[in-house]
Design a protein around this motif. Structure first.
Motif, PDB file in Angstrom:
ATOM      1  N   ASN A 193       0.788  -1.228   0.000  1.00  0.00           N
ATOM      2  CA  ASN A 193       0.000   0.000   0.000  1.00  0.00           C
ATOM      3  C   ASN A 193       0.821   1.279   0.000  1.00  0.00           C
ATOM      4  O   ASN A 193       0.244   2.364  -0.085  1.00  0.00           O
ATOM      5  CB  ASN A 193      -0.916   0.032   1.233  1.00  0.00           C
ATOM      6  CG  ASN A 193      -2.022  -0.998   1.163  1.00  0.00           C
ATOM      7  OD1 ASN A 193      -2.808  -1.000   0.223  1.00  0.00           O
ATOM      8  ND2 ASN A 193      -2.080  -1.888   2.142  1.00  0.00           N
ATOM      9  N   THR A 194       2.154   1.166   0.075  1.00  0.00           N
ATOM     10  CA  THR A 194       2.954   2.350   0.387  1.00  0.00           C
ATOM     11  C   THR A 194       4.240   2.402  -0.428  1.00  0.00           C
ATOM     12  O   THR A 194       4.967   1.402  -0.517  1.00  0.00           O
ATOM     13  CB  THR A 194       3.337   2.355   1.884  1.00  0.00           C
ATOM     14  OG1 THR A 194       2.205   2.015   2.673  1.00  0.00           O
ATOM     15  CG2 THR A 194       3.838   3.725   2.298  1.00  0.00           C
ATOM     16  N   GLY A 198       7.051   6.473   1.956  1.00  0.00           N
ATOM     17  CA  GLY A 198       5.919   6.630   2.858  1.00  0.00           C
ATOM     18  C   GLY A 198       4.655   7.147   2.206  1.00  0.00           C
ATOM     19  O   GLY A 198       3.594   7.180   2.837  1.00  0.00           O
ATOM     20  N   THR A 199       4.712   7.536   0.941  1.00  0.00           N
ATOM     21  CA  THR A 199       3.531   8.026   0.234  1.00  0.00           C
ATOM     22  C   THR A 199       2.563   6.872  -0.022  1.00  0.00           C
ATOM     23  O   THR A 199       2.979   5.767  -0.372  1.00  0.00           O
ATOM     24  CB  THR A 199       3.940   8.644  -1.111  1.00  0.00           C
ATOM     25  OG1 THR A 199       4.880   9.697  -0.886  1.00  0.00           O
ATOM     26  CG2 THR A 199       2.723   9.206  -1.849  1.00  0.00           C
ATOM     27  N   SER A 200       1.280   7.149   0.133  1.00  0.00           N
ATOM     28  CA  SER A 200       0.264   6.145  -0.188  1.00  0.00           C
ATOM     29  C   SER A 200       0.339   5.777  -1.663  1.00  0.00           C
ATOM     30  O   SER A 200       0.373   6.653  -2.539  1.00  0.00           O
ATOM     31  CB  SER A 200      -1.123   6.700   0.142  1.00  0.00           C
ATOM     32  OG  SER A 200      -2.134   6.022  -0.567  1.00  0.00           O
TER      33      SER A 200
END
Length: 308
Positions: A193-194, A198-200
């Motif tokens: 998911n990432t 750290g960005t979605s």
């Protein structure tokens, strides 16, 4: 219509697999800052043969050995700029030679553009832990992209991108300076998911929906276990083709620059249909995958197509 768009009409497509690990199998030393690009100097004929083997295995696209082949990287190794550009030209020529030697009548030549983190040669493509301005990212990537376009690759592959800001800068660079060249964008992720920074993943995919030049979007060089979750994040956010090419599931040690073999056999016949059902349309392999893996992926795709 560009050649990539023509091929996308035939999706699902099969890409090639790992280059660096195949070079190691041929006793080519890639344990250095140039990584697989060092073979452009040591043994270019081996690169052409590896491209040939992937095309013979059923791949419809070859990714050039330019992931680490940046002008700045070659300059740091003591080469002059003329030689640096010549080596990029060589990488494209070798992919084309591999296609010509193969049993395939045609195929895509994909100009690989690795992230700034690959240039750092410290494993940062798996962390995204670096920060430049948009202009600095564009200045860094411009030379290689310009040369790949001059060498007439069929598309640019922005691959293993761990840093959202860098990907944004690259999309804008392509749109403003290389608008006639299609591309795909593939992220490096720390889980399904990432992005590594750290960005979605869902947020990142949705952002690039507005860039028509980016024909496909997805992830690469992550373990097969992460792919289904990633597809579930990607599919609702895009109308583009979805590209995935996982590694063999092993772990990369940036200190030794070696892969740790800690993952079991991959059941492509089980996984590939799941990925296709979740929207994947371009599937291949990344680090540590082999022509045998590409044969299995192609067989799984063909079997799925016969059933739908």
């Amino acid at each position: 219509m560009d050649k990539f768009s023509q091929y996308l009409k035939m999706a699902p497509l099969t890409l090639d697999g790992g280059m660096g690990s195949e070079l190691e199998q041929q006793n080519i030393n890639v344990d250095n800052n140039l990584w697989s690009a060092s073979a452009l100097i040591q043994s270019p004929g081996t690169i052409a043969k590896i491209h040939q083997h992937y095309f013979d295995a059923g791949a419809q696209g070859a990714i050039t050995d330019t992931y680490q082949a940046h002008v700045a990287t070659f300059l740091a190794q003591g080469f002059d700029s003329h030689k640096a550009y010549e080596l990029i030209d060589t990488a494209v020529h070798l992919a084309k030679e591999g296609l010509a030697l193969s049993t395939q009548d045609d195929g895509l030549i994909i100009g690989s553009v690795g992230p700034y983190g690959a240039y750092l040669a410290n494993g940062a493509e798996y962390t995204g832990d670096y920060h430049l301005s948009k202009q600095a990212y564009q200045d860094f990537h411009r030379q290689r992209i310009e040369r790949l376009v001059q060498d007439e690759v069929d598309l640019i592959g922005l691959e293993t991108m761990p840093n959202f800001t860098e990907a944004q800068a690259l999309a804008e660079l392509l749109e403003t300076e290389f608008s006639e060249t299609p591309a795909y964008l593939s992220f490096s992720i720390k889980d399904g998911n990432t992005l590594c920074d750290g960005t979605s993943l869902a947020t990142a995919v949705g952002y690039f929906e507005k860039y028509a030049q980016i024909k496909a979007i997805g992830v690469n060089c992550t373990a097969p276990d992460n792919i289904l979750t990633a597809l579930q994040a990607i599919q609702p956010q895009t109308t583009k083709q979805i590209i995935i090419y996982p590694n063999a599931g092993d772990t990369y040690d940036p200190q030794t620059k070696q892969w740790v073999d800690d993952y079991g056999p991959i059941d492509w016949q089980e996984l590939v249909p799941q990925w296709l059902n979740q929207g994947a349309t371009i599937i291949g392999g990344c680090c540590r995958t082999t022509p045998k893996d590409i044969i299995a992926i192609k067989q799984a795709i063909d079997s799925w197509c016969r059933k739908v």
